[in-house]
Motif scaffolding. Structure first.
Motif, PDB file in Angstrom:
ATOM      1  N   GLY A 107       0.345  -0.718  -0.045  1.00 12.98           N
ATOM      2  CA  GLY A 107      -0.093   0.436   0.257  1.00 12.98           C
ATOM      3  C   GLY A 107       0.845   1.546   0.021  1.00 12.98           C
ATOM      4  N   GLN A 108       0.011   2.742   0.115  1.00 14.84           N
ATOM      5  CA  GLN A 108       0.738   3.774   0.207  1.00 14.84           C
ATOM      6  C   GLN A 108       0.235   4.215   1.266  1.00 14.84           C
ATOM      7  OE1 GLN A 108      -1.202   6.551  -1.717  1.00 14.84           O
ATOM      8  NE2 GLN A 108       0.604   8.058  -2.271  1.00 14.84           N
ATOM      9  N   GLN A 109       2.024   4.912   1.879  1.00 19.09           N
ATOM     10  CA  GLN A 109       2.467   6.025   3.213  1.00 19.09           C
ATOM     11  C   GLN A 109       2.462   6.798   3.139  1.00 19.09           C
ATOM     12  OE1 GLN A 109       4.915   4.218   6.116  1.00 19.09           O
ATOM     13  NE2 GLN A 109       4.196   5.631   7.827  1.00 19.09           N
ATOM     14  N   MET A 110       1.705   7.849   3.588  1.00 18.13           N
ATOM     15  CA  MET A 110       1.792   9.071   3.529  1.00 18.13           C
ATOM     16  C   MET A 110       1.802   9.997   4.910  1.00 18.13           C
ATOM     17  SD  MET A 110      -0.400  10.255   0.038  1.00 18.13           S
ATOM     18  CE  MET A 110      -1.477   9.540   0.535  1.00 18.13           C
ATOM     19  N   GLY A 125      -5.705   0.037  -1.273  1.00 15.78           N
ATOM     20  CA  GLY A 125      -6.213  -0.702  -1.732  1.00 15.78           C
ATOM     21  C   GLY A 125      -6.808  -2.453  -2.081  1.00 15.78           C
ATOM     22  N   GLU A 126      -8.611  -2.503  -1.606  1.00 16.70           N
ATOM     23  CA  GLU A 126      -8.373  -3.923  -1.806  1.00 16.70           C
ATOM     24  C   GLU A 126      -9.028  -4.488  -3.039  1.00 16.70           C
ATOM     25  OE1 GLU A 126     -12.570  -3.561   0.248  1.00 16.70           O
ATOM     26  OE2 GLU A 126     -11.623  -2.304   1.756  1.00 16.70           O
ATOM     27  N   PRO A 127      -8.057  -5.947  -2.669  1.00 18.92           N
ATOM     28  CA  PRO A 127      -7.692  -6.541  -4.478  1.00 18.92           C
ATOM     29  C   PRO A 127      -9.124  -7.118  -5.479  1.00 18.92           C
ATOM     30  CG  PRO A 127      -6.924  -8.040  -2.494  1.00 18.92           C
ATOM     31  CD  PRO A 127      -7.323  -6.997  -1.935  1.00 18.92           C
ATOM     32  N   ASP A 128      -9.010  -6.361  -6.429  1.00 21.25           N
ATOM     33  CA  ASP A 128     -10.450  -7.041  -7.410  1.00 21.25           C
ATOM     34  C   ASP A 128     -11.441  -5.985  -6.964  1.00 21.25           C
ATOM     35  OD1 ASP A 128      -8.687  -9.160  -8.011  1.00 21.25           O
ATOM     36  OD2 ASP A 128      -9.751 -10.323  -6.898  1.00 21.25           O
ATOM     37  N   SER A 129     -11.047  -5.073  -6.519  1.00 23.02           N
ATOM     38  CA  SER A 129     -12.165  -4.152  -6.091  1.00 23.02           C
ATOM     39  C   SER A 129     -12.066  -2.318  -6.142  1.00 23.02           C
ATOM     40  CB  SER A 129     -13.284  -4.093  -5.140  1.00 23.02           C
ATOM     41  OG  SER A 129     -11.977  -3.263  -3.939  1.00 23.02           O
ATOM     42  N   ASN A 130     -12.976  -2.077  -6.134  1.00 23.41           N
ATOM     43  CA  ASN A 130     -12.164   0.037  -6.301  1.00 23.41           C
ATOM     44  C   ASN A 130     -12.717   0.367  -4.667  1.00 23.41           C
ATOM     45  OD1 ASN A 130     -11.863   1.763  -8.366  1.00 23.41           O
ATOM     46  ND2 ASN A 130     -13.490   2.717  -8.527  1.00 23.41           N
ATOM     47  N   ARG A 131     -12.624  -0.253  -3.934  1.00 16.26           N
ATOM     48  CA  ARG A 131     -13.061  -0.220  -2.532  1.00 16.26           C
ATOM     49  C   ARG A 131     -11.039   0.802  -1.966  1.00 16.26           C
ATOM     50  NH1 ARG A 131     -16.608   1.818  -0.229  1.00 16.26           N
ATOM     51  NH2 ARG A 131     -16.821   0.943   1.395  1.00 16.26           N
ATOM     52  N   VAL A 132     -10.991   1.753  -1.350  1.00 14.22           N
ATOM     53  CA  VAL A 132      -9.417   1.343  -0.352  1.00 14.22           C
ATOM     54  C   VAL A 132     -10.129   1.664   0.555  1.00 14.22           C
ATOM     55  CG1 VAL A 132      -7.781   3.689  -0.369  1.00 14.22           C
ATOM     56  CG2 VAL A 132      -8.581   2.958  -2.406  1.00 14.22           C
ATOM     57  N   ALA A 133      -9.359   1.076   1.451  1.00 17.13           N
ATOM     58  CA  ALA A 133      -8.944   0.863   2.713  1.00 17.13           C
ATOM     59  C   ALA A 133      -7.821   1.930   4.003  1.00 17.13           C
ATOM     60  CB  ALA A 133      -9.201  -0.712   3.572  1.00 17.13           C
ATOM     61  N   LEU A 134      -8.722   2.984   4.632  1.00 10.41           N
ATOM     62  CA  LEU A 134      -7.705   4.461   4.820  1.00 10.41           C
ATOM     63  C   LEU A 134      -7.086   3.755   6.782  1.00 10.41           C
ATOM     64  CD1 LEU A 134      -7.167   7.651   4.560  1.00 10.41           C
ATOM     65  CD2 LEU A 134      -7.323   7.510   6.750  1.00 10.41           C
ATOM     66  N   ALA A 135      -5.708   3.521   6.771  1.00  7.83           N
ATOM     67  CA  ALA A 135      -5.975   3.748   8.296  1.00  7.83           C
ATOM     68  C   ALA A 135      -4.423   4.922   8.707  1.00  7.83           C
ATOM     69  CB  ALA A 135      -4.785   2.236   8.816  1.00  7.83           C
ATOM     70  N   GLY A 136      -5.089   5.637   9.360  1.00  7.65           N
ATOM     71  CA  GLY A 136      -4.462   6.944   9.864  1.00  7.65           C
ATOM     72  C   GLY A 136      -4.652   7.351  11.371  1.00  7.65           C
ATOM     73  N   GLN A 137      -3.516   8.170  11.358  1.00  9.20           N
ATOM     74  CA  GLN A 137      -3.892   8.717  12.982  1.00  9.20           C
ATOM     75  C   GLN A 137      -2.312  10.267  13.308  1.00  9.20           C
ATOM     76  OE1 GLN A 137      -0.109   6.384  14.598  1.00  9.20           O
ATOM     77  NE2 GLN A 137      -0.729   6.757  16.574  1.00  9.20           N
ATOM     78  N   SER A 174     -10.519   4.543  11.131  1.00  2.76           N
ATOM     79  CA  SER A 174     -10.575   3.869   9.793  1.00  2.76           C
ATOM     80  C   SER A 174     -11.369   4.107   8.608  1.00  2.76           C
ATOM     81  CB  SER A 174      -9.719   1.882  10.238  1.00  2.76           C
ATOM     82  OG  SER A 174     -10.777   2.102  11.166  1.00  2.76           O
ATOM     83  N   LEU A 175     -10.987   4.149   7.714  1.00  4.71           N
ATOM     84  CA  LEU A 175     -12.487   4.380   6.481  1.00  4.71           C
ATOM     85  C   LEU A 175     -12.235   3.798   5.847  1.00  4.71           C
ATOM     86  CD1 LEU A 175     -11.878   8.416   6.988  1.00  4.71           C
ATOM     87  CD2 LEU A 175     -14.248   7.167   7.644  1.00  4.71           C
ATOM     88  N   GLU A 176     -12.873   3.541   5.240  1.00  2.06           N
ATOM     89  CA  GLU A 176     -13.633   2.198   3.696  1.00  2.06           C
ATOM     90  C   GLU A 176     -14.187   3.717   2.682  1.00  2.06           C
ATOM     91  OE1 GLU A 176     -13.092  -1.842   4.935  1.00  2.06           O
ATOM     92  OE2 GLU A 176     -14.448  -1.315   2.860  1.00  2.06           O
TER      93      GLU A 176
END
Ligand SMILES: [Zn+2]
Length: 211
Positions: A107-110, A125-137, A174-176
């Motif tokens: 994934g990507q970290q910023m 990114g979730e495999p085989d979908s256009n969904r993205v999971a975000l974990a932040g702090q 966290s968000l999706e």
């Protein structure tokens, strides 16, 4: 000068590296690399904070329940002063660093700075979908012990709020959502009278950037 990825510094502060690796990274710091020193300091502060707080952690069920019944208070539009962020780290922008784990799967970290705050985002990114999971702090850089819980974190696509959550006691959230460009994360700090706006593009897994 090549640098070490944040993941390496995580392992560094957790003491998970071999003596050789650790020594090499220590040398890199001693040679005066500012970005790596800053990264390490933030992670070290987070780790110390997590360690101190670990003993005082409420049961997971209680936390889940509190979140489920939490209703965000009404938020008058434009009442908060906006704090813009500065991107200080992007794992996608620095592909040729030493000690890099292959991105893509990772994934990507910023990392962003906004006034006294540091915001860490991990996008997967979730495999085989256009969904993205975000974990932040979000943490206060100089005062990592200041609790950052209960902050409303909203994801906007353009002006529209797509999804919303609330930060936990460590300032984590966290968000999706669906991948796309021109996403903005909006973190409200009503006590301080400010909100932090984090603009970014969320790419789907392995694929091209979504329109
Ligand atoms: Zn460096």
């Amino acid at each position: 000068m090549s640098h070490y990825l944040a993941e390496r510094w995580v392992d560094f502060v957790r003491g998970l590296l071999s003596e050789e690796e650790r020594a090499a990274m220590k040398r890199h710091l001693d040679e005066g690399c500012e970005p790596c020193r800053r990264e390490m300091d933030v992670l070290q502060a987070m780790r110390n904070f997590a360690r101190v707080e670990a003993g005082a952690e409420p049961p997971a069920d209680a936390v889940r329940m509190a979140r489920a019944i939490y209703v965000p208070p009404p938020r008058p539009e434009g009442a908060l002063r906006r704090l813009m962020v500065r991107l200080v780290f992007d794992s996608f922008a620095e592909p040729a660093m030493a000690g890099v784990r292959q991105s893509g799967a990772a994934g990507q970290q910023m990392g962003f700075e906004a006034g006294p705050y540091y915001i860490d985002l991990r996008l997967q990114g979730e495999p085989d979908s256009n969904r993205v999971a975000l974990a932040g702090q979000i943490v206060r850089r100089e005062e990592p012990n200041v609790a950052m819980q209960g902050l409303i974190v909203a994801l906007q696509a353009g002006r529209k709020v797509v999804t919303e959550t609330v930060s936990n006691e460590f300032g984590e959230f966290s968000l999706e959502f669906f991948a796309g460009k021109n996403h903005r994360l909006r973190i409200s700090l009503p006590q301080e009278g400010i909100e932090v706006i984090v603009p970014f593009d969320a790419r789907p897994e392995g694929g091209p950037e979504a329109a």
